[in-house]
Every structure is written in structure tokens, then in C-alpha cells.
Design an enzyme around this catalytic site. Structure first.
Site, PDB file in Angstrom:
ATOM      1  N   SER A  22     -28.326 -21.457 -36.205  1.00 48.30           N
ATOM      2  CA  SER A  22     -27.616 -22.228 -37.227  1.00 48.30           C
ATOM      3  C   SER A  22     -28.538 -23.139 -38.040  1.00 48.30           C
ATOM      4  CB  SER A  22     -26.493 -23.049 -36.589  1.00 48.30           C
ATOM      5  OG  SER A  22     -25.479 -22.198 -36.102  1.00 48.30           O
ATOM      6  N   LYS A  71     -16.735 -26.593 -27.122  1.00 50.08           N
ATOM      7  CA  LYS A  71     -15.779 -26.193 -28.151  1.00 50.08           C
ATOM      8  C   LYS A  71     -14.330 -26.539 -27.796  1.00 50.08           C
ATOM      9  CE  LYS A  71     -16.734 -22.332 -30.451  1.00 50.08           C
ATOM     10  NZ  LYS A  71     -17.152 -20.947 -30.811  1.00 50.08           N
ATOM     11  N   ASN A  92     -15.057 -25.225 -33.662  1.00 54.16           N
ATOM     12  CA  ASN A  92     -16.490 -25.006 -33.843  1.00 54.16           C
ATOM     13  C   ASN A  92     -17.063 -25.832 -34.985  1.00 54.16           C
ATOM     14  OD1 ASN A  92     -15.425 -23.629 -36.061  1.00 54.16           O
ATOM     15  ND2 ASN A  92     -16.940 -21.990 -35.958  1.00 54.16           N
ATOM     16  N   ASP A 108     -14.241 -19.516 -36.738  1.00 53.79           N
ATOM     17  CA  ASP A 108     -14.689 -18.256 -36.136  1.00 53.79           C
ATOM     18  C   ASP A 108     -13.832 -17.072 -36.588  1.00 53.79           C
ATOM     19  OD1 ASP A 108     -16.891 -19.194 -34.733  1.00 53.79           O
ATOM     20  OD2 ASP A 108     -15.718 -19.694 -32.948  1.00 53.79           O
ATOM     21  N   ALA A 138     -14.394 -16.282 -27.990  1.00 54.84           N
ATOM     22  CA  ALA A 138     -14.533 -15.421 -29.168  1.00 54.84           C
ATOM     23  C   ALA A 138     -13.325 -14.504 -29.309  1.00 54.84           C
ATOM     24  CB  ALA A 138     -15.815 -14.594 -29.066  1.00 54.84           C
ATOM     25  N   ALA A 162      -6.627 -11.321 -15.194  1.00 53.61           N
ATOM     26  CA  ALA A 162      -5.822 -12.547 -15.304  1.00 53.61           C
ATOM     27  C   ALA A 162      -6.124 -13.308 -16.597  1.00 53.61           C
ATOM     28  CB  ALA A 162      -6.069 -13.449 -14.093  1.00 53.61           C
TER      29      ALA A 162
END
Length: 279
Positions: A22, A71, A92, A108, A138, A162
Site C-alpha cells: 500500500s 479490521k 479497511n 474491499d 475477504a 462451521a
């Protein structure tokens, strides 16, 4: 005395953080648009997060990106949480507002959809089912964004069933959970296939789900971008599928944050990709 305007600062908070691309991305955009700002990586432990976030605006920070393991935690520390961040259960991007409040968002899902639309011109999310591998943060962003753009069915598989079932409970009837041993079978008829797990990433287990049932008309994307051409993408390309690597999502999710912090909407182009993946 002459007053000088403060140089806007932004950065990324996580632990570890040295691997993050980043800073390279945002500094490229700052230089491209002639903006006198800086973007810095910050390795912050969980027990220091609240203290650091409260101090940063006083030092001239206009916002930060947030990555693992913070996050989810930042949602409880923010004053304002967007609907999409609340739905995904993670943020994020933080914006430090002039009134002193912290605004939490999640870009995201936006980055995921924008990358597909840029790199797979004929992709139509409403054309058929999507198959998603993984049930972590994600995957949450991917599922939320696919539902938002009208994907009729989302087939979900995870090594720990699960965790996948928990996402079905949260996101509703469009999500259908499959057993891990049947992961290859769920690809049959899928028009979008997404690897939202760490399988295939450098230093992680290989992606070994069989692709025999995969249609050559499917669009296949892997959120992993180290390596850029993963085993999944290589095998899907051999079948004839349109493939999209994970770098586009990384860059596109950063664009709205950059605009909020620095006032210019950056272009996502080949030069940007080259900078992010360069040595």
C-alpha cells in the site's frame, strides 16, 4: 508569522506490516497528482490500537488503511460505521473527520467488483451462480458485494464448514454451503469462481481443488497476488476461462480511500500495476 498548511498524512496500520504494498501504491499516486502528502506503514499491536488512533489526527493524519489483525476491532473504536462495513463486519479504511470523529468504511467489496469489471469486460454477475472458496474476511466482502450486484446464488466452501455455515446464517438463503470434499463439484455451472482463501499464496498450502467441472465460459479470479499468476489462474486459463488476478482488487479498493483523504480520484492503469508489483 507565516502559517504553513499542514501536509496531509495517511498510512496503513497492521501487524506485521512490512510486506504491505500500500505505501508503494499511495506514494505513486501522490507523486502522479503532485499532492504534498505522505503515506506510511505502521506496525501497531492490538493493545495500542485505541491509543494510536486517537493520536494520529493530532499529528496531521487524515486517515488510515487497516489490515490484519485490526479490521474487526476498529469497528468498535469508530464513531461512524458505514452500512457496508457493518454488513461485512470489518473496516479497511478510516477517515479522520475535521469534527474529530472517526469514520469507518470497507472498500474491499467495491475493489473486488471494480477489478472484475475492468479486467473481464463481458462479466455479468447476474448470469449464473458464483462459487466462493474461503470463509474469512475477504470472503465476507466478496459475498456482500456479489449479493449487492445481483448474483442469484453463491456456493460457498471452506475447509472448516462451521465458518461457512456462519456466513450463510448472516447473508441468507442465496448462500449455499458445500462440503470441502465436494468443492470441485460446486464449480459445475458456476459463471464466477473466486478464491478468497490463502490457498496458493506463497508460503501457504497449494490450491488443489480439481477444476474438471469448470466451464470455459466462467470468469475465474484469485484474490491472492503473490504470486500474481496462481496455479488456479494458470489451470483455468488452460481450460479457456477468462481470468483476473488479485492485484486489481488491491489497487481498486485503495482508490476511494485516496480520494477521501487527498481530494483526487486516482486512475487505475497499467503504470499503477507496474509500480505496485515492481522490485
Amino acid at each position: 508569522m507565516i502559517e504553513h498548511p499542514r501536509i496531509p498524512l495517511a498510512g496503513v496500520i497492521g501487524s506485521p506490516i512490512a510486506h504491505s504494498r500500500s505505501p508503494r501504491l499511495h506514494m505513486h499516486w501522490l507523486r502522479r497528482y503532485g499532492i504534498p502528502g505522505h503515506y506510511v506503514p505502521m506496525d501497531v499491536a492490538q493493545n495500542h490500537l485505541r491509543e494510536v488512533l486517537s493520536a494520529l489526527p493530532k499529528a496531521g493524519f487524515v486517515g488510515v488503511n487497516v489490515t490484519i489483525p485490526h479490521k474487526e476491532t476498529v469497528l468498535s473504536l469508530a464513531d461512524v460505521v458505514t452500512d457496508r462495513a457493518a454488513l461485512i463486519g470489518a473496516a479497511n479504511t478510516l477517515i479522520f473527520r475535521k469534527d474529530g470523529r472517526i469514520h469507518a468504511d470497507n472498500t474491499d467489496g467495491y475493489g473486488f467488483i471494480a477489478s472484475l469489471r475492468q479486467n473481464a469486460a463481458d462479466w455479468n454477475p447476474t448470469r449464473g451462480p458464483a462459487a466462493v472458496i474461503g470463509a474469512g474476511g475477504a470472503a465476507r466482502a466478496v459475498i456482500a458485494s456479489l449479493i449487492e450486484v445481483g448474483t442469484p446464488e453463491i456456493r460457498l466452501v471452506n475447509r472448516t464448514r462451521a465458518r461457512a455455515e456462519a456466513l450463510r446464517q448472516e447473508f441468507g438463503a442465496k448462500v449455499i454451503v458445500h462440503d470441502w470434499v465436494q468443492a470441485g463439484n460446486m464449480l459445475e455451472g458456476a459463471t464466477t469462481v473466486v478464491n478468497a482463501s490463502s490457498l496458493g499464496m506463497e508460503g501457504k498450502p497449494e490450491f488443489r481443488i480439481p477444476l474438471d467441472a469448470l466451464s470455459k465460459t466462467a470468469v475465474v479470479t484469485d484474490l491472492v497476488y503473490t504470486p500474481l499468476r496462481t496455479r488456479l489462474l494458470e489451470e483455468a486459463s488452460e481450460i479457456g476461462c477468462m481470468t483476473v488476478d488479485g492485484l486489481g482488487m488491491l489497487i481498486h479498493q485503495a482508490a476511494p480511500a485516496f480520494e477521501r483523504w487527498f481530494g483526487s480520484r486516482p486512475e487505475v492503469d497499467q503504470a499503477t500495476r507496474d509500480v505496485v508489483m515492481g522490485p
